[in-house]
Design a protein around this motif. Structure first.
Motif, mmCIF file in Angstrom:
data_model
loop_
_atom_site.group_PDB
_atom_site.id
_atom_site.type_symbol
_atom_site.label_atom_id
_atom_site.label_comp_id
_atom_site.label_asym_id
_atom_site.label_seq_id
_atom_site.Cartn_x
_atom_site.Cartn_y
_atom_site.Cartn_z
ATOM 1 N N UNK A 100 46.751 -8.172 -14.002
ATOM 2 C CA UNK A 100 46.124 -7.931 -12.696
ATOM 3 C C UNK A 100 45.077 -6.826 -12.734
ATOM 4 N N UNK A 101 45.364 -5.755 -13.483
ATOM 5 C CA UNK A 101 44.404 -4.655 -13.583
ATOM 6 C C UNK A 101 43.131 -5.111 -14.293
ATOM 7 N N UNK A 102 43.292 -5.929 -15.340
ATOM 8 C CA UNK A 102 42.123 -6.447 -16.062
ATOM 9 C C UNK A 102 41.288 -7.356 -15.158
ATOM 10 N N UNK A 103 41.945 -8.164 -14.335
ATOM 11 C CA UNK A 103 41.221 -9.034 -13.408
ATOM 12 C C UNK A 103 40.419 -8.215 -12.398
ATOM 13 N N UNK A 104 41.019 -7.124 -11.911
ATOM 14 C CA UNK A 104 40.304 -6.264 -10.962
ATOM 15 C C UNK A 104 39.063 -5.638 -11.600
ATOM 16 N N UNK A 105 39.200 -5.222 -12.855
ATOM 17 C CA UNK A 105 38.054 -4.623 -13.544
ATOM 18 C C UNK A 105 36.949 -5.664 -13.764
ATOM 19 N N UNK A 106 37.363 -6.874 -14.137
ATOM 20 C CA UNK A 106 36.371 -7.923 -14.352
ATOM 21 C C UNK A 106 35.670 -8.292 -13.044
ATOM 22 N N UNK A 107 36.439 -8.391 -11.952
ATOM 23 C CA UNK A 107 35.833 -8.718 -10.659
ATOM 24 C C UNK A 107 34.912 -7.601 -10.193
ATOM 25 N N UNK A 108 35.192 -6.366 -10.611
ATOM 26 C CA UNK A 108 34.293 -5.267 -10.276
ATOM 27 C C UNK A 108 32.920 -5.447 -10.905
ATOM 28 N N UNK A 109 32.900 -6.046 -12.103
ATOM 29 C CA UNK A 109 31.634 -6.299 -12.790
ATOM 30 C C UNK A 109 31.004 -7.618 -12.347
ATOM 31 N N UNK A 110 31.863 -8.615 -12.071
ATOM 32 C CA UNK A 110 31.381 -9.955 -11.702
ATOM 33 C C UNK A 110 32.058 -10.398 -10.408
ATOM 34 N N UNK A 111 31.658 -9.858 -9.286
ATOM 35 C CA UNK A 111 32.357 -10.157 -8.028
ATOM 36 C C UNK A 111 32.309 -11.624 -7.617
ATOM 37 N N UNK A 112 31.300 -12.373 -8.056
ATOM 38 C CA UNK A 112 31.182 -13.778 -7.661
ATOM 39 C C UNK A 112 31.757 -14.739 -8.699
ATOM 40 N N UNK A 113 32.351 -14.215 -9.746
ATOM 41 C CA UNK A 113 33.015 -15.060 -10.744
ATOM 42 C C UNK A 113 34.301 -15.622 -10.141
#
Length: 300
Positions: A100-113
């Motif tokens: 979950x933490x990794x997903x949050x970090x990725x969404x921070x970089x790619x919010x529309x992914x």
């Protein structure tokens, strides 16, 4: 057609699914088999089982269909201004904290992914990965042939704890013996999972039969509820029960029987290019695990 026949095992049902007549489906199948030069399905009275060669064709056809569906979805997403699609499979221990933490970090970089997460045991997830229904799996190998089909990069070791409710009689003992443990009801992972196999090996090494009174499930919530409501035992990843132990709602049963930690990591299909989103997700996952290890070491 091949996929529908494999799923239904019945020519009439497939004809209804495809909106065709049964004779038309029968002719299409004969034409396909003539092109291959061998039969794909045995014609039995009430079923249509695949032949050995047919099973290979079915697996390829299903992979091709999944490839087409994924391509169509991603292309449409990009056409409408989206930023791609990522489908991740993960074992339950990974989803407790690191993922979950990794997903949050990725969404921070790619919010529309667009990200889809599938939780299950490694054996089921690797079948989905093989058929291209997932981009990657966070899990572990469950049998040797999988090593020929997937690349594995270890991320961390997963420690396991024997867990019960605080009122359980075994919680008062310094070290519970194997012959005491198998007298109590258990919640177990299914037989084909590495954790279950490791636990049964531990009982065998102690010269004791595995628990006869058991419930098999992969549901974390069901397991935790059974533990809190009864004198049931369960072997669970430390990350899954960390909060419950801190709150005091569950307690560790100390025993020498607990299996050694099992490594988990990222599994990808061999010799296949991976997307930039997949690469960024793996990097985010590594960063989260590294940060956790750094925090834990600083407490020692």
């Amino acid at each position: 057609l091949i996929d529908s026949l494999a799923r239904t095992g019945n020519m009439h049902s497939s004809a209804q699914q495809l909106g065709l007549s049964q004779p038309a489906v029968s002719k299409m199948l004969r034409d396909i088999e003539n092109q291959f030069g061998f039969t794909l399905f045995e014609r039995l009275n009430r079923e249509l089982p695949a032949t050995e060669l047919g099973a290979e064709v079915i697996a390829y056809a299903q992979r091709a269909l999944n490839d087409c569906q994924t391509f169509s979805y991603r292309l449409e997403s990009l056409r409408q201004g989206g930023h791609g699609y990522l489908k991740v499979g993960a074992i339950f221990a990974a989803t407790a904290h690191a993922l979950p933490e990794a997903l949050l970090r990725l969404k921070g970089k790619r919010p529309l992914l667009t990200i889809e997460l599938v939780e299950d045991t490694s054996d089921h997830l690797l079948k989905l990965l093989e058929h291209k229904q997932l981009d990657l799996v966070v899990g572990r190998f469950t049998d040797y042939p999988q090593r020929q089909r997937f690349d594995f990069t270890a991320l961390a070791e997963e420690p396991f704890l024997l867990i019960a409710r605080p009122e359980h009689p075994l919680c008062t003992q310094q070290h519970a013996r194997a012959d005491q443990l198998n007298q109590w009801p258990w919640v177990l992972y299914p037989l084909n999972t590495p954790l279950r196999q490791s636990l049964e090996q531990s009982f065998g090494s102690a010269g004791v039969s595995p628990p006869a009174n058991s419930i098999e499930t992969t549901s974390v919530q069901t397991t935790l509820k059974l533990l809190r409501k009864s004198n049931t035992l369960a072997l669970l990843p430390e990350t899954v029960v960390r909060q419950n132990l801190a709150e005091g709602s569950l307690k560790q049963v100390h025993t020498n029987l607990a299996p050694l930690p099992l490594a988990y990591g990222v599994l990808l299909r061999k010799e296949e290019a991976i997307s930039s989103a997949t690469c960024e997700f793996i990097e985010a996952l590594r960063e989260v695990i590294h940060d956790d290890e750094t925090k834990n070491n600083s407490r020692l």
